[in-house]
Design a protein around this motif. Structure first.
Motif, PDB file in Angstrom:
ATOM      1  N   GLU A  49       0.512  -7.843   4.826  1.00 35.45           N
ATOM      2  CA  GLU A  49       1.394  -6.811   5.393  1.00 35.45           C
ATOM      3  C   GLU A  49       2.827  -6.980   4.895  1.00 35.45           C
ATOM      4  O   GLU A  49       3.659  -6.114   5.107  1.00 35.45           O
ATOM      5  CB  GLU A  49       1.408  -6.906   6.927  1.00 35.45           C
ATOM      6  N   SER A  50       3.119  -8.132   4.268  1.00 37.22           N
ATOM      7  CA  SER A  50       4.480  -8.400   3.820  1.00 37.22           C
ATOM      8  C   SER A  50       4.632  -8.182   2.321  1.00 37.22           C
ATOM      9  O   SER A  50       4.008  -8.856   1.503  1.00 37.22           O
ATOM     10  CB  SER A  50       4.865  -9.845   4.182  1.00 37.22           C
ATOM     11  N   GLU A  51       5.502  -7.232   1.964  1.00 43.18           N
ATOM     12  CA  GLU A  51       5.731  -6.929   0.547  1.00 43.18           C
ATOM     13  C   GLU A  51       6.324  -8.141  -0.164  1.00 43.18           C
ATOM     14  O   GLU A  51       6.010  -8.399  -1.328  1.00 43.18           O
ATOM     15  CB  GLU A  51       6.669  -5.716   0.413  1.00 43.18           C
ATOM     16  N   SER A  83      -1.412  -3.377  -3.681  1.00 41.88           N
ATOM     17  CA  SER A  83      -1.041  -2.528  -4.816  1.00 41.88           C
ATOM     18  C   SER A  83      -0.221  -1.315  -4.377  1.00 41.88           C
ATOM     19  O   SER A  83       0.247  -0.559  -5.210  1.00 41.88           O
ATOM     20  CB  SER A  83      -2.280  -2.092  -5.594  1.00 41.88           C
ATOM     21  N   VAL A  84      -0.032  -1.128  -3.057  1.00 45.16           N
ATOM     22  CA  VAL A  84       0.831  -0.031  -2.603  1.00 45.16           C
ATOM     23  C   VAL A  84       2.305  -0.412  -2.721  1.00 45.16           C
ATOM     24  O   VAL A  84       3.174   0.454  -2.668  1.00 45.16           O
ATOM     25  CB  VAL A  84       0.547   0.385  -1.125  1.00 45.16           C
ATOM     26  N   TYR A  85       2.614  -1.712  -2.874  1.00 45.44           N
ATOM     27  CA  TYR A  85       4.012  -2.139  -2.872  1.00 45.44           C
ATOM     28  C   TYR A  85       4.693  -1.917  -4.222  1.00 45.44           C
ATOM     29  O   TYR A  85       4.264  -2.467  -5.239  1.00 45.44           O
ATOM     30  CB  TYR A  85       4.121  -3.627  -2.526  1.00 45.44           C
ATOM     31  N   VAL A  88       5.525  -5.100  -6.192  1.00 47.58           N
ATOM     32  CA  VAL A  88       4.365  -5.727  -6.839  1.00 47.58           C
ATOM     33  C   VAL A  88       4.026  -4.964  -8.121  1.00 47.58           C
ATOM     34  O   VAL A  88       3.853  -5.558  -9.193  1.00 47.58           O
ATOM     35  CB  VAL A  88       3.149  -5.749  -5.886  1.00 47.58           C
ATOM     36  N   ARG A  89       3.986  -3.638  -8.046  1.00 48.85           N
ATOM     37  CA  ARG A  89       3.642  -2.834  -9.219  1.00 48.85           C
ATOM     38  C   ARG A  89       4.645  -3.091 -10.344  1.00 48.85           C
ATOM     39  O   ARG A  89       4.266  -3.248 -11.506  1.00 48.85           O
ATOM     40  CB  ARG A  89       3.583  -1.345  -8.876  1.00 48.85           C
ATOM     41  N   GLN A  90       5.934  -3.152  -9.928  1.00 51.15           N
ATOM     42  CA  GLN A  90       7.001  -3.377 -10.905  1.00 51.15           C
ATOM     43  C   GLN A  90       6.823  -4.734 -11.612  1.00 51.15           C
ATOM     44  O   GLN A  90       7.025  -4.844 -12.813  1.00 51.15           O
ATOM     45  CB  GLN A  90       8.322  -3.395 -10.143  1.00 51.15           C
ATOM     46  N   ARG A 164      -6.599   5.013   0.205  1.00 56.33           N
ATOM     47  CA  ARG A 164      -5.396   4.199  -0.016  1.00 56.33           C
ATOM     48  C   ARG A 164      -4.852   4.397  -1.423  1.00 56.33           C
ATOM     49  O   ARG A 164      -3.661   4.559  -1.622  1.00 56.33           O
ATOM     50  CB  ARG A 164      -5.706   2.718   0.197  1.00 56.33           C
ATOM     51  N   ASP A 165      -5.765   4.380  -2.421  1.00 56.29           N
ATOM     52  CA  ASP A 165      -5.324   4.491  -3.820  1.00 56.29           C
ATOM     53  C   ASP A 165      -4.716   5.862  -4.114  1.00 56.29           C
ATOM     54  O   ASP A 165      -3.764   5.978  -4.875  1.00 56.29           O
ATOM     55  CB  ASP A 165      -6.494   4.252  -4.784  1.00 56.29           C
ATOM     56  N   SER A 166      -5.285   6.916  -3.518  1.00 58.02           N
ATOM     57  CA  SER A 166      -4.808   8.269  -3.816  1.00 58.02           C
ATOM     58  C   SER A 166      -3.624   8.656  -2.945  1.00 58.02           C
ATOM     59  O   SER A 166      -2.807   9.480  -3.334  1.00 58.02           O
ATOM     60  CB  SER A 166      -5.927   9.298  -3.593  1.00 58.02           C
ATOM     61  N   GLY A 167      -3.529   8.058  -1.750  1.00 53.74           N
ATOM     62  CA  GLY A 167      -2.507   8.472  -0.800  1.00 53.74           C
ATOM     63  C   GLY A 167      -1.194   7.734  -0.910  1.00 53.74           C
ATOM     64  O   GLY A 167      -0.206   8.144  -0.319  1.00 53.74           O
TER      65      GLY A 167
END
Ligand code: CDP
Length: 206
Positions: A49-51, A83-85, A88-90, A164-167
């Motif tokens: 839950e923690s980015e 992978s929503v963060y 992290v993606r950056q 989750r991936d699309s939203g």
């Protein structure tokens, strides 16, 4: 450079590997990067839950990319959460862009290759299949790995992952406007691969 995107268990990995073999190009399964972050987090007992905890887990110094644990459902589930963060993606962008930009070309598969990582790709495929078909494939795969799973649970998991991936706001799973859509619902592996090669050839020879 060839970009292959699509949802969970759509067959994008199989197609990307086959394209890499056919054209003699190196291949990167970018899902493994997100899975590696997830596995680090699980091993460190970090909070998904923690980015910031997830960002700290973007350290591949201790990761063996051949570790079968990366393929586990536990790692996959946490991967889709971290992978929503955006941070992290950056943290994973450069590694993917370097791979995509190498001289001679490359094949990358993931969720955002054609849209974010390599919008300049020569050919883009968006591989998909009906959720029920993808659940059946993933179920068979898990059974072969000796895991006892229930197909309805696998389907529920696939649907949750799709959502989750699309939203998500950061690099959501979406077909690039110039990507070729390949629905593999009613195709075997051989046919799907042949269709993918034909589509890439047409794009590259144009
Ligand atoms: O095929 P499957 O969905 O089981 O796994 P994967 O491709 O290894 O990806 C695992 C998770 O990482 C996905 O659910 C996505 O949320 C995330 N991912 C992403 O956000 N961007 C990518 N380029 C690749 C994976």
């Amino acid at each position: 450079m060839i970009a292959v995107d699509g949802p969970a268990a759509s067959g994008k990995g199989t197609i990307a590997r086959a394209l890499a073999r056919h054209y003699g190009l190196p291949h990167m399964d970018t899902g493994l990067l997100y899975r590696a972050v997830a596995l680090n987090l699980l091993r460190w007992n970090g909070d998904p839950e923690s980015e910031f905890a997830a960002l700290r887990a973007c350290d591949f110094s201790q990761i063996d990319f051949a570790d079968p644990e990366l393929k586990s459902e536990a790692a996959g589930g946490v991967a889709s959460r971290i992978s929503v963060y955006p941070l992290v993606r950056q943290a994973l962008v450069e590694r993917q862009r370097d791979f995509a930009g190498q001289r001679g070309g490359a094949v990358l598969d993931g969720r955002d290759i054609g849209t974010v990582i390599a919008p300049e790709a020569d050919a883009k495929l968006f591989v998909t299949a009906r959720p029920e078909v993808r659940a059946r494939r993933r179920y068979e795969e898990l059974k072969r790995m000796g895991l006892s799973v229930h197909e309805p649970d696998v389907l529920a998991d696939i649907r949750a992952r799709d959502e989750r991936d699309s939203g998500r706001a950061a690099a959501p799973l979406v077909k690039a406007a110039d990507a070729i859509l390949l629905d593999t619902s009613d195709m075997g592996v051989e046919m799907a691969v042949a269709e993918a090669i034909a589509a890439v050839d047409e794009k590259r020879n144009r």
